[in-house]
Write a protein that holds these residues in place. Structure first.
Motif, mmCIF file in Angstrom:
data_model
loop_
_atom_site.group_PDB
_atom_site.id
_atom_site.type_symbol
_atom_site.label_atom_id
_atom_site.label_comp_id
_atom_site.label_asym_id
_atom_site.label_seq_id
_atom_site.Cartn_x
_atom_site.Cartn_y
_atom_site.Cartn_z
ATOM 1 N N GLN A 1 11.865 96.416 28.277
ATOM 2 C CA GLN A 1 11.249 95.867 26.818
ATOM 3 C C GLN A 1 12.072 96.027 25.675
ATOM 4 O O GLN A 1 12.029 95.085 24.924
ATOM 5 N N PHE A 2 12.846 97.116 25.760
ATOM 6 C CA PHE A 2 13.951 97.097 24.631
ATOM 7 C C PHE A 2 14.937 96.202 24.736
ATOM 8 O O PHE A 2 15.114 95.489 23.484
ATOM 9 N N ILE A 3 15.378 95.825 25.927
ATOM 10 C CA ILE A 3 16.556 94.678 25.828
ATOM 11 C C ILE A 3 16.028 93.379 25.565
ATOM 12 O O ILE A 3 16.666 92.709 24.479
ATOM 13 N N SER A 4 14.804 93.024 26.015
ATOM 14 C CA SER A 4 14.210 91.769 25.767
ATOM 15 C C SER A 4 13.556 91.868 24.283
ATOM 16 O O SER A 4 13.550 90.843 23.571
ATOM 17 N N GLY A 5 13.279 93.067 23.797
ATOM 18 C CA GLY A 5 12.668 93.050 22.309
ATOM 19 C C GLY A 5 13.893 93.051 21.489
ATOM 20 O O GLY A 5 13.555 92.547 20.134
ATOM 21 N N LEU A 6 15.184 92.952 21.865
ATOM 22 C CA LEU A 6 16.101 92.674 20.677
ATOM 23 C C LEU A 6 16.181 91.098 20.493
ATOM 24 O O LEU A 6 16.899 90.700 19.401
ATOM 25 N N ILE A 7 15.653 90.378 21.071
ATOM 26 C CA ILE A 7 15.636 88.754 21.053
ATOM 27 C C ILE A 7 14.996 88.539 19.526
ATOM 28 O O ILE A 7 15.514 87.694 18.953
ATOM 29 N N MET A 8 13.809 89.228 19.502
ATOM 30 C CA MET A 8 13.274 88.613 18.037
ATOM 31 C C MET A 8 13.824 89.041 16.933
ATOM 32 O O MET A 8 13.977 88.207 15.962
ATOM 33 N N PRO A 9 14.419 90.218 16.559
ATOM 34 C CA PRO A 9 15.165 90.508 15.435
ATOM 35 C C PRO A 9 16.304 89.786 15.354
ATOM 36 O O PRO A 9 16.638 89.269 14.122
ATOM 37 N N MET A 10 16.986 89.432 16.540
ATOM 38 C CA MET A 10 18.215 88.663 16.278
ATOM 39 C C MET A 10 18.010 87.278 15.815
ATOM 40 O O MET A 10 18.589 86.525 15.192
ATOM 41 N N MET A 11 16.931 86.521 16.582
ATOM 42 C CA MET A 11 16.389 85.257 16.271
ATOM 43 C C MET A 11 16.161 85.362 14.613
ATOM 44 O O MET A 11 16.361 84.427 14.080
ATOM 45 N N MET A 12 15.123 86.238 13.972
ATOM 46 C CA MET A 12 14.883 86.383 12.747
ATOM 47 C C MET A 12 16.099 86.392 11.922
ATOM 48 O O MET A 12 16.003 85.922 10.659
ATOM 49 N N PHE A 13 16.932 87.005 12.302
ATOM 50 C CA PHE A 13 18.186 87.130 11.431
ATOM 51 C C PHE A 13 18.796 85.736 11.160
ATOM 52 O O PHE A 13 19.209 85.317 10.024
ATOM 53 N N VAL A 14 18.837 85.169 12.477
ATOM 54 C CA VAL A 14 19.661 83.954 12.308
ATOM 55 C C VAL A 14 18.955 82.734 11.501
ATOM 56 O O VAL A 14 19.092 82.063 10.849
ATOM 57 N N GLY A 15 17.341 83.021 11.809
ATOM 58 C CA GLY A 15 16.470 81.951 10.922
ATOM 59 C C GLY A 15 16.683 82.252 9.534
ATOM 60 O O GLY A 15 16.571 81.503 8.738
ATOM 61 N N ASN A 16 16.667 83.508 9.143
ATOM 62 C CA ASN A 16 16.588 83.839 7.656
ATOM 63 C C ASN A 16 18.068 83.362 7.007
ATOM 64 O O ASN A 16 18.259 82.979 5.752
ATOM 65 N N LEU A 17 19.149 83.363 7.802
ATOM 66 C CA LEU A 17 20.592 83.071 7.452
ATOM 67 C C LEU A 17 20.476 81.340 7.145
ATOM 68 O O LEU A 17 20.875 80.777 6.288
ATOM 69 N N ASN A 18 19.786 80.771 8.208
ATOM 70 C CA ASN A 18 19.722 79.544 8.193
ATOM 71 C C ASN A 18 18.952 79.016 6.859
ATOM 72 O O ASN A 18 19.162 77.917 6.196
#
Length: 678
Positions: A321-338
């Motif tokens: 759960q922890f490792i797969s849960g890292l995907i969401m915040p990382m994607m949100m960071f990329v989306g906000n940067l975009n």
């Protein structure tokens, strides 16, 4: 008829596996095919096979895709239409600042003359300028109503698509459960001997439930997300190719992040469901044998074993759960940067007059709706990984080698007499350890054959071969002259009745348990079987008589009464061949007499194989076989074997050694006749 007999060899093997691995793993390589793998299969092939379960409902799947496509297309038009409303409002605000007698071109030239070049460029690019009139609220209303209608129809289509997907998924999981159940019926006995029951139950229940949950929560969203990405990308290029190219830079970054994290989480998810199966196995074993655990003081050991596996499950679950849960915040960071980059570049283009503010607004909405599906897919990665890991475990069961199929054109036993013949039969559980070699034996109809010998001699293996629970390696076994491999298993086993040492009764009435041997039996048949096997004696003492409901453990009747019920069940089936596996070993002396009388009634006019540990119970057998190391070392009647003073006499003397010693100490000196004393 399908009750299985566990051989002494299998029991010993299971004990060795339990001591070595705690979860009863082990055995030869071909018997370990159903166990959880340490590493998962490739995610892609497993996911494609999982989706292939829905192939029979492809018409509904295509309908769901069509609804999703139209729904996404309507949703994609929404931001562009709302951008038009923004342009109308923005143009109206500019229109109000321009005198009514001045045209748009004159206002632009005036601004340039005053040095307001950027405002002039913005005004020149605007449409719907009405000098001196302000905002056209009628046009704005019409645009908003159009957008509302599009979104309403899109939502309705999306709901319909989701409902279809739920139906398709539930139907696919129904078929998967059906296929697994059918597969279990085609698997050889060796497969079940290599699997802890809790582990196998976990695959059939927990893993399939997890597949259903994963598909229901992700499939509809994945379909919508994929179409949304395509639609938003098309609209982004339509509005502004430059901004679209900038937005596309985030795609390889998002894919890279998802692949990098997903690859590491998949291993954790496989370990999670493996540990879940081990926990279930320990709990099932502990509760099934909780009395033995307490009697032998193994509670601490069982508790420690459970604690260790439970900690493994906790660590694997947390890691997954922890490792797969890292995907969401990382994607949100990329989306906000975009989002920041698009806002800055879009603002500059509006200032230069290259784009309208409504188009920038629409593009920002498109970019958010473009990255949102990617973020949603990333957030569902843990569910997808978990579902595929469970699917792999279920597929291992479906891919396990099956037992030899029944012949395409089988022979049929219509009126069997019960003549059994072993012709040069050889068998071994593992190729390097032969058990039965070149065995020849002929049992005539109506004979009672007792099989005795030390543990591991092959007694139960012999009757397992008759039942075709295992296939012979050489030679053949015939029933009434017909090779049993030329018969279907159902036809063969329908001619055989069994009474095992361990009673098995299901939750239901006493009447139902007796009729289990012949479902079409009449009430008179049931009563006749009950009277012949002395069940009728104790049934009348029960509150509801034959309608008394037994619980899952049949705890409301005694062990002897359970055994009598199993004999009645075999009696009513009217078999030509009867197998008795020490059916009196767990009952008291008084009940043993009733059970023996019931079995005597049951054996009349039937060929019977009796596996005996109490040698005193087989005095009346027509033939006694003494087995050692898979060979018949002696055969004859009870009296003949005692007179020979061979292997049977030694077994008989050893069984009564305790009684002889006690009698000698009491001064009685009684010795059973025919028993050699050394």
């Amino acid at each position: 008829m399908a009750d299985r007999i566990l051989t002494e060899e299998e029991k010993a093997a299971q004990e060795r596996r339990g001591a070595a691995g705690g979860a009863q793993r082990g055995g030869p390589p071909h018997m370990r095919l159903g166990q959880p793998t340490e590493k998962s299969q490739n995610f892609g092939p497993s996911a494609r096979r999982l989706l292939g379960l829905m192939a029979p409902d492809k018409v509904l799947v295509w309908a769901a895709m069509a609804f999703a496509l139209v729904s996404v297309a309507l949703t994609a038009l929404g931001p562009k239409i709302l951008g038009r409303a923004t342009d109308l409002i923005f143009s109206g605000l500019f229109s109000k600042q321009i005198p009514a007698n001045v045209t748009q071109e004159q206002a632009v030239e005036g601004m340039r003359a005053q040095g307001e070049t950027k405002l002039a460029d913005m005004l020149a690019a605007m449409e719907h300028i009405r000098p001196g009139q302000g905002v056209d609220f009628t046009a704005v209303r019409n645009v908003l109503l159009l957008a509302l209608a599009l979104y309403a129809v899109s939502s309705l289509l999306s709901w319909t698509q989701a409902r279809i997907i739920v139906r398709v998924v539930n139907t696919a999981v129904y078929r998967l459960r059906r296929d697994v159940q059918a597969k279990l019926g085609r698997l050889p006995l060796s497969y079940f001997d290599s699997q802890p029951r809790g582990e196998l139950l976990s695959r059939v229940t927990n893993d399939i439930d997890n597949i259903a949950q994963s598909l229901q929560q992700t499939l509809s969203q994945l379909l919508t997300s994929a179409l949304t990405v395509i639609a938003m990308l098309a609209m982004m290029f339509y509005v502004s190719p430059l901004l679209a190219i900038i937005a596309l830079v985030t795609i390889p970054i998002s894919i890279g992040i998802t692949a990098f994290i997903g690859k590491r989480s998949q291993v954790k998810f496989v370990q999670q469901w493996k540990s879940t199966g081990e926990v279930n196995s320990i709990v099932e074993e502990s509760f099934t044998g909780h009395e033995l655990v307490k009697v032998f003081g193994r509670r601490d050991e069982v508790g420690a074993r459970f604690q260790a596996v439970n900690e493994e499950l906790r660590d694997a679950t947390f890691g997954a759960q922890f490792i797969s849960g890292l995907i969401m915040p990382m994607m949100m960071f990329v989306g906000n940067l975009n989002y920041v980059i698009i806002a800055v570049v879009g603002g500059l283009r509006v200032a230069s007059g290259s784009m309208s503010i409504g188009d920038v607004q629409a593009f920002i909405q498109y970019s958010r709706q473009f990255t949102q599906p990617l973020t949603q897919v990333a957030s569902m990665a843990n569910l997808m990984q978990s579902g595929v890991a469970s699917a792999e475990r279920v597929f291992e069961v479906l891919d396990a080698p099956e037992q030899t199929p029944d012949p395409a054109h089988p022979e049929t036993l219509v009126d069997p007499h019960g003549r059994v013949s072993f012709e040069d039969v050889s068998f071994s559980y593992t190729p390097d350890r032969p058990l039965i070699e070149h065995l020849n034996l002929c049992v005539e109809p109506g004979q009672t054959v007792a099989i005795v010998g030390p543990t591991g001699a092959g007694k139960t293996t012999l009757v397992n071969l008759i039942m075709r629970f295992y296939e012979v390696d050489g030679g053949r076994i015939t029933l009434d002259g017909k090779d049993i491999t030329d018969l279907t298993r159902d036809n063969l086993r329908s001619q055989i009745g069994m009474v095992l040492q361990d009673t098995w009764l299901f939750g239901g009435t006493i009447r139902d348990n007796i009729a289990y041997g012949r479902p079409d039996a009449s009430e008179e048949d049931i009563l006749e079987a009950a009277r012949a096997t002395y069940v009728d004696r104790f049934v009348h003492s029960l509150p509801e008589g034959y309608d008394t409901v037994l619980d899952s453990e049949a705890g409301n009747i005694s062990a002897g009464e359970k055994q009598l019920l199993t004999i009645a069940r075999a009696f009513i089936s009217d078999p030509a061949l009867l197998i008795l596996d020490e059916a009196t070993s767990s009952v008291d002396t008084r009940t043993e007499l009733l059970v023996q009388q019931a079995m005597a009634n049951l054996r009349q006019d039937r060929t019977s194989f009796v596996i005996a540990h109490r040698l005193s119970t087989i005095r009346d057998a027509d033939l006694i076989l003494v087995m050692e190391d898979g060979r018949i070392v002696e055969q004859g009647s009870h009296a003949e074997l005692l007179e020979r003073g061979g292997a049977f006499a030694r077994l008989y003397a050893a069984q009564f050694a305790g009684a002889l010693t006690e009698d000698a100490e009491a001064g009685q000196g009684a010795v059973p006749r025919g028993v050699p004393v050394h």
